[in-house]
Enzyme design. Structure first.
Site, PDB file in Angstrom:
ATOM      1  CE1 TYR A 144      -3.228  -2.750  -0.083  1.00 30.10           C
ATOM      2  CE2 TYR A 144      -4.013  -2.071   2.061  1.00 30.10           C
ATOM      3  CZ  TYR A 144      -4.128  -2.873   0.952  1.00 30.10           C
ATOM      4  OH  TYR A 144      -5.138  -3.798   0.874  1.00 30.10           O
ATOM      5  CE  LYS A 201       1.530 -17.352  -2.788  1.00 35.59           C
ATOM      6  NZ  LYS A 201       0.735 -18.586  -2.654  1.00 35.59           N
ATOM      7  CG  ASP A 234      -1.747 -19.671  -0.618  1.00 32.85           C
ATOM      8  OD1 ASP A 234      -0.956 -19.548   0.336  1.00 32.85           O
ATOM      9  OD2 ASP A 234      -1.428 -20.220  -1.679  1.00 32.85           O
ATOM     10  CG  ASP A 258      -7.104  -4.077   3.922  1.00 32.81           C
ATOM     11  OD1 ASP A 258      -8.072  -4.089   4.700  1.00 32.81           O
ATOM     12  OD2 ASP A 258      -7.061  -3.355   2.903  1.00 32.81           O
ATOM     13  CG  ASP A 262     -12.230  -6.464   5.968  1.00 36.21           C
ATOM     14  OD1 ASP A 262     -11.859  -5.882   7.009  1.00 36.21           O
ATOM     15  OD2 ASP A 262     -12.766  -5.877   5.017  1.00 36.21           O
TER      16      ASP A 262
END
Ligand code: NAD
Length: 369
Positions: A144, A201, A234, A258, A262
């Site tokens: 970001y 990852k 994942d 982020d 959620d």
């Protein structure tokens, strides 16, 4: 003399002004009970600030935030300011900028199930039994905040052979950024159940391989008492649904955090219940995890509990008022146990007289304080 704390309040957009009013009500009640004054001053951020002066984070807002003892934010954004024009100001820029300017590199998002709301989850009761995790999201680096650009120059890539577009975003971390967020996660784990799940990852991304190496180095050298597991992002998305109760502290990169926070919020079935704290080395910022809910703005029906629980986090992390924070959480728990609901957390069995509006829900919490 009575202690006074300056609180910079940022109502923002949508339901923001409605829910922050309830957060202030709770601060007033806590102040009266514990002999403290919380002096709240409203200032502009997000779409409201764009409308007023064309800038989602005016300089005066940043100054007020820097001068305060804590910042209480509601939420920003809404369809009025949605645009794909990269040159137009967007409300979320105000949010990203204030995090960056205040150096708020740690975002703490507790995910807990309130017993009275266990039925609101879409997961089976035996899966969510005992869910109590803290997501530690890196907030001022990663994807970001990396370099990004959009070009309109790709020969023949557009429709009818015209020049097409290309764009890139970059994911970059520096060693010290990973070290400090890792320490925050290990410290949090020491005060909880002593386990950190580091999400990355590393099978694809170089930043993740560096992240993993640093987190292990810090863990082995400074926190040998804390259990550390690596989870690929994942897989983490699957395990959060599969075995959510097995997570204690989850630490991860900005965008992964982020998305996963959620998802974790959804495990509880009630986004309107989850708060967050953004901490750095100076003033801290507290806000609900949800957005500005433009679909229900100005109707007096928004759930103010996430905002109220962000006040709980403020009392705990900025003012070391653990007893007051516990009292706020206890008041929310009792209100729910008694059956009071806002519309978003009510179900078919909730009697109509127990479904409260935003202000009435705030009043209930204050009454139970
Ligand atoms: P949202 O969280 O605003 O809303 C999602 C759904 O949850 C909606 O149906 C909404 O009515 C409901 N909801 C959210 N909070 C609620 C509450 N307190 N009480 C009752 N119901 C509630 O997410 P969205 O619809 O994706 O985004 C709306 C706007 O908010 C967008 O402009 C987005 O960019 C912005 N946003 C801001 C923040 C922030 O300020 N930190 C975070 C996320 C989204």
């Amino acid at each position: 003399m009575k202690k006074t704390y300056q609180i910079c309040c940022l109502p923002g957009d949508g339901i923001g002004p409605e829910i922050i009013a309830e957060g202030k009500k709770v601060l007033d009640a806590v102040g009266a009970r514990y002999g403290v004054t919380f002096a709240c001053e409203d200032t502009l951020i997000g779409g409201a600030a764009i409308d007023a002066c064309g800038n989602p984070l005016p300089d005066e807002t940043l100054e007020a935030a820097r001068a305060a003892d804590a910042v209480l934010l509601a939420s920003v954004g809404g369809p009025k300011w949605d645009t794909t024009d990269p040159a137009a100001p967007r409300p979320e820029q105000g949010l990203l900028k204030i995090r960056k300017e205040l150096g708020l590199y740690t975002n703490l998002r507790p995910v807990q199930i309130f017993g009275a709301l266990a039925g609101a989850s879409t997961l089976r009761p035996e899966i969510i039994d005992g869910v109590d995790m803290m997501i530690v999201r890196e907030l001022t680096g990663g994807l970001y905040f990396g370099r990004r650009e959009r070009f309109y120059d790709e020969p023949g890539a557009g429709t009818d052979g015209a020049a097409g577009q290309r764009a890139y975003d970059t994911l970059e971390y520096r060693e010290y950024e990973v070290e400090r967020i890792a320490r925050q996660a290990f410290e949090a784990a020491r005060k909880r159940r002593g386990k950190v799940s580091s999400v990355d990852k590393a099978n694809v991304l170089e930043t993740s391989r560096m992240w993993r190496e640093i987190v292990h180095r810090i863990g082995e050298a400074e926190y040998p008492d804390v259990e550390l597991e690596d989870v690929l992002v994942d897989n983490a998305a699957m395990q959060l649904i599969n075995r959510p109760a097995s997570f204690d502290v989850v630490v991860t990169e900005n965008m992964f955090g982020d998305i996963l926070s959620d998802e974790a919020a959804q495990i509880t079935g009630s986004l309107g219940m989850l708060a967050s704290a953004s901490l750095g080395d100076g003033v801290a910022l507290y806000e609900p995890s949800h957005g500005s809910a433009p679909d229900i703005a100005d109707q007096g029906i928004a759930n103010p509990l996430a905002q109220i629980l962000s006040v709980e986090m403020m009392l705990r992390y900025s003012f070391d008022m653990g007893e007051a924070a516990d009292a706020v959480r206890a008041a929310v728990t009792v209100v729910l146990d008694e059956g009071w609901r806002t519309r978003d957390i009510a179900d078919a069995e909730t009697p109509a007289e127990c479904v409260l509006g935003t202000a009435a829900m705030g009043d209930q919490v204050v009454a139970h304080l």
